[in-house]
Design an enzyme around this catalytic site. Sequence first.
Site, short mmCIF file in Angstrom:
data_model
loop_
_atom_site.label_atom_id
_atom_site.label_comp_id
_atom_site.label_asym_id
_atom_site.label_seq_id
_atom_site.Cartn_x
_atom_site.Cartn_y
_atom_site.Cartn_z
N HIS A 230 29.60 64.24 -24.49
CA HIS A 230 29.24 65.59 -23.96
C HIS A 230 30.15 66.02 -22.72
CE1 HIS A 230 27.89 63.60 -20.13
NE2 HIS A 230 27.36 62.68 -20.87
N CYS A 246 27.72 57.09 -21.79
CA CYS A 246 28.23 58.06 -22.56
C CYS A 246 29.73 58.48 -22.24
CB CYS A 246 27.26 59.52 -22.19
SG CYS A 246 25.63 59.40 -22.92
#
Length: 271
Positions: A230, A246
């Site tokens: 992201h 992440c």
Amino acid sequence: MGLAALMGLAACAAGERTPGPAAPAVRLAPSAPPAPSAAPETVAPAAAPSGELDVITYTHVPAGLPADPGPASLDPLTEGLHPTRRLVLYDAPGGEPRAYLPPTIRGVTVVVPIVATRPGWSAVLLPSVNRRIGWLPDHGWQARELTDQVVVRRGDRTLTWLRAGVPRKAWSVAIGTARTPTPLGRTFVLGRTGTRGSHYAGLDALVLGAVPDDRDAVAPGLRDAHTGIHAWYRKSVFGHAASNGCVRMPREAQRTLLDNLAAGTPITVVD
């Protein structure tokens, strides 16, 4: 001329009184026997489940499925599959039934990369578990071409996007900390999800098939979450180990991935 005509001419020549040069003897070599055709490989039969099996979900994968034979391989995976119905996963071609692979997970169409094949069987990477595969008989699914690939290098803190095996772009990114590392190995894009708050630069996140290796190491609210890719609002994190697992991307880099990566795109995380 046919064979009979040639023999007739030879007999006439033998009846002539005028001698001529002797024709050299010609011997026909015996014809070679035809090469034996290779026996077709046997297709291992798929046993029907003897009892009810668990279904792979966003948070749960049953035990007994084998390890990925090439978790650090950077060879492009060019074909995936989409189950058209709930399919039985086996631990080997003709092996034990272990779980069901559903056609959707939380409303997202499941496309999984094929990592190996045997006659009548294909092995695929699995969602919701790290570095595990399952074997499927070659029916009940649709093939999907995979043209893209992503390689994340934890040591360099870089992400490279490739198409047809050729690098297209690379970026400096943030990865997981030592306590909550970005999981190593091959996984894939499971789908995409919206985000909330300015931290994610207003862009969707790509949800991967991978999950935290140590669920207890992350915050309670993230223990059932998947690893994602992201955007991130702060440039200072890029090039560092700063996340809960992440991969954090520059805004424009994330937009590029969202524009190009389809479900099933292979992602390999290496050191």
